[in-house]
Design an enzyme around this catalytic site. Structure first.
Site, PDB file in Angstrom:
ATOM      1  N   ARG A 106       0.935  -1.005  -0.054  1.00 48.15           N
ATOM      2  CA  ARG A 106      -0.078  -0.182   0.018  1.00 48.15           C
ATOM      3  C   ARG A 106       0.958   1.014  -0.012  1.00 48.15           C
ATOM      4  NH1 ARG A 106      -5.312   1.165   3.391  1.00 48.15           N
ATOM      5  NH2 ARG A 106      -6.106  -0.148   2.066  1.00 48.15           N
ATOM      6  N   HIS A 133      -7.257   0.871  -6.226  1.00 54.04           N
ATOM      7  CA  HIS A 133      -7.377  -0.047  -5.400  1.00 54.04           C
ATOM      8  C   HIS A 133      -8.122  -1.120  -5.853  1.00 54.04           C
ATOM      9  CE1 HIS A 133      -7.532  -1.380  -1.279  1.00 54.04           C
ATOM     10  NE2 HIS A 133      -8.504  -0.383  -0.893  1.00 54.04           N
ATOM     11  N   GLN A 136     -10.049  -3.909  -3.685  1.00 54.40           N
ATOM     12  CA  GLN A 136     -11.243  -3.343  -3.365  1.00 54.40           C
ATOM     13  C   GLN A 136     -12.396  -3.549  -4.481  1.00 54.40           C
ATOM     14  OE1 GLN A 136     -12.124  -1.737  -0.132  1.00 54.40           O
ATOM     15  NE2 GLN A 136     -14.120  -2.219  -1.024  1.00 54.40           N
ATOM     16  N   ASP A 229     -17.150   7.129  -1.691  1.00 48.69           N
ATOM     17  CA  ASP A 229     -16.040   6.988  -0.716  1.00 48.69           C
ATOM     18  C   ASP A 229     -15.601   8.493  -0.122  1.00 48.69           C
ATOM     19  OD1 ASP A 229     -13.482   6.141   0.295  1.00 48.69           O
ATOM     20  OD2 ASP A 229     -12.473   6.122  -1.741  1.00 48.69           O
ATOM     21  N   CYS A 269     -16.410   1.666   0.494  1.00 44.59           N
ATOM     22  CA  CYS A 269     -15.308   0.736   0.829  1.00 44.59           C
ATOM     23  C   CYS A 269     -14.902   0.702   2.326  1.00 44.59           C
ATOM     24  CB  CYS A 269     -14.323   1.212  -0.267  1.00 44.59           C
ATOM     25  SG  CYS A 269     -13.532   2.710   0.100  1.00 44.59           S
ATOM     26  N   ARG A 297     -13.938  -8.649   0.903  1.00 46.02           N
ATOM     27  CA  ARG A 297     -12.388  -8.603   0.862  1.00 46.02           C
ATOM     28  C   ARG A 297     -11.596  -9.907   0.943  1.00 46.02           C
ATOM     29  NH1 ARG A 297     -10.197  -3.609   1.006  1.00 46.02           N
ATOM     30  NH2 ARG A 297      -8.383  -4.487   0.378  1.00 46.02           N
TER      31      ARG A 297
HETATM   32  N1   CP Z   1     -11.281  -0.470   2.165  1.00 52.45           N
HETATM   33  C1   CP Z   1      -9.928  -0.494   2.690  1.00 52.45           C
HETATM   34  O1   CP Z   1      -9.276  -0.727   1.857  1.00 52.45           O
HETATM   35  O2   CP Z   1      -9.890  -0.089   4.179  1.00 52.45           O
HETATM   36  P1   CP Z   1      -8.548  -0.134   4.807  1.00 52.45           P
HETATM   37  O3   CP Z   1      -7.911   1.207   4.726  1.00 52.45           O
HETATM   38  O4   CP Z   1      -9.016  -0.247   6.308  1.00 52.45           O
HETATM   39  O5   CP Z   1      -7.702  -1.113   4.701  1.00 52.45           O
HETATM   40  N1  NVA Z   2     -10.106   6.542  -1.218  1.00 52.18           N
HETATM   41  C1  NVA Z   2      -9.506   6.290   0.263  1.00 52.18           C
HETATM   42  C2  NVA Z   2      -9.724   4.489   0.318  1.00 52.18           C
HETATM   43  C3  NVA Z   2      -9.444   4.298   1.571  1.00 52.18           C
HETATM   44  C4  NVA Z   2      -9.694   2.474   1.585  1.00 52.18           C
HETATM   45  C5  NVA Z   2      -8.277   6.555   0.494  1.00 52.18           C
HETATM   46  O1  NVA Z   2      -7.330   6.504  -0.385  1.00 52.18           O
HETATM   47  O2  NVA Z   2      -7.911   6.873   1.598  1.00 52.18           O
END
Ligand code: CP
Ligand code: NVA
Length: 310
Positions: A106, A133, A136, A229, A269, A297
């Site tokens: 990530r 993502h 997701q 989101d 999400c 997930r």
């Molecule tokens: N939806 C998602 O990726 O959540 P987290 O940031 O908790 O991993």
């Molecule tokens: N768009 C959000 C998604 C979190 C899972 C972010 O990047 O923070």
């Protein structure tokens, strides 16, 4: 088909491969519910999970997915690795490749994932970047298919920041599956050109319908799925006030949901910011499928890991 491959973008998958991931996830889920907690297809495999940003769902569901497949996850924050002290991504990628069977990361910048994939000799999986993502979106597609049967026969409306990671991957997955998606956002936050073009090219092949509608009320009319989101993604904190101002008319509330189909579902999400992109009455209301969405997930990632690594 996916064996040994990277998964940085939904566009790394063909339409058939997206369907294969979803079919495999259904099998994983069914076997899990029939009491098969461990499906030992990856014994002795080790998967490194690197997080430059916080995570609840992705971290825990990836660790559990690995463990339930007989593999061992090793989780690190960037700060715990020499990466945090400036060791280049390309060096980290080559060293980790000598120890582990896959690297999932990530990251702030999608470029660092691309660099990691270029130098790693093991598969690299995107657990969220500033652009996409994909894990997701695959779980979202599974959820829509479960709740609505055929993703091709529903109207999916994404409301809010349509230029973020979650929006881009959702757009691509619906395009791959030949569905119908409407992106509704202020003009400044339309999906990036790059992703809109990929989706359009994909749609020519799959027959998907893609629309952009600025007005959220017009967009949501008759929707079967309403998705939102956060307004401010991780790493965008300095743009917080500006984005909240731009997006203030894009809140998913009961009034907006009343324009959707009367069997519409609400998706997010997570994590959610109640009072910003969504209100309590919607996320806790009859429309919400967010907990099933979060559960998926796990099943999707078991499918992805088993297809890439076994
Ligand atoms: N939806 C998602 O990726 O959540 P987290 O940031 O908790 O991993
Ligand atoms: N768009 C959000 C998604 C979190 C899972 C972010 O990047 O923070």
């Amino acid at each position: 088909m996916l064996r040994g491959r990277d998964l940085l973008s939904i566009n790394d998958l063909s339409p058939e491969e997206v369907s294969l991931v979803l079919d495999t996830a259904r099998v994983m889920k069914q076997r899990y519910y029939s009491g098969e907690r461990v499906i030992n297809v990856l014994p002795g495999r080790v998967i490194a999970l690197i997080f430059e940003k916080p995570s609840t769902r992705t971290r825990v569901s990836m660790e559990v997915a690995a463990l339930q497949l007989g593999a061992t996850p090793l989780t690190f924050s960037r700060q715990e690795l020499q990466l945090g002290r400036g060791e280049p991504v390309k060096d980290t990628a080559r060293v980790l490749s000598r120890y582990v069977d896959a690297i999932a990361a990530r990251v702030y910048s999608h470029r660092s994932l691309e660099e990691m994939a270029a130098y790693a000799s093991v598969p690299v999986i995107n657990m969220l970047s500033d652009e996409e993502h994909p894990l997701q979106a695959l779980a979202d597609a599974l959820t829509i298919a479960e709740k609505k049967r055929d993703i091709k026969s529903v109207k999916i409306v994404y409301v809010g920041d349509a230029r973020n990671n979650v929006a881009h991957s959702l757009l691509l997955v619906v395009a791959k599956l030949g569905g119908y998606i409407v992106m509704s956002s202020p003009r400044e936050l339309r999906p990036s050109e790059k992703y809109w073009k990929i989706a359009e090219v994909t749609a020519l092949e799959t027959g998907a319908t893609l629309e952009y509608v600025e007005d959220p009320r017009e967009a949501v009319r008759g929707a079967d799925v309403v998705y939102t989101d956060v307004w401010v993604s991780m790493g965008e904190e300095e743009k917080s006030e500006e984005k909240k101002k731009l997006l203030k008319n894009y809140q998913v509330n009961e009034d907006l949901m009343s324009l959707a189909s009367n069997t519409a579902i609400f998706m997010h999400c997570l994590p959610a910011h109640r009072g910003e992109e969504v209100v309590e009455e919607v996320i806790e209301g009859k429309w919400s499928v967010v907990w099933d969405q979060a559960e998926n997930r796990l099943h999707v990632q078991k499918a992805v890991l088993s297809l890439i690594l076994s």
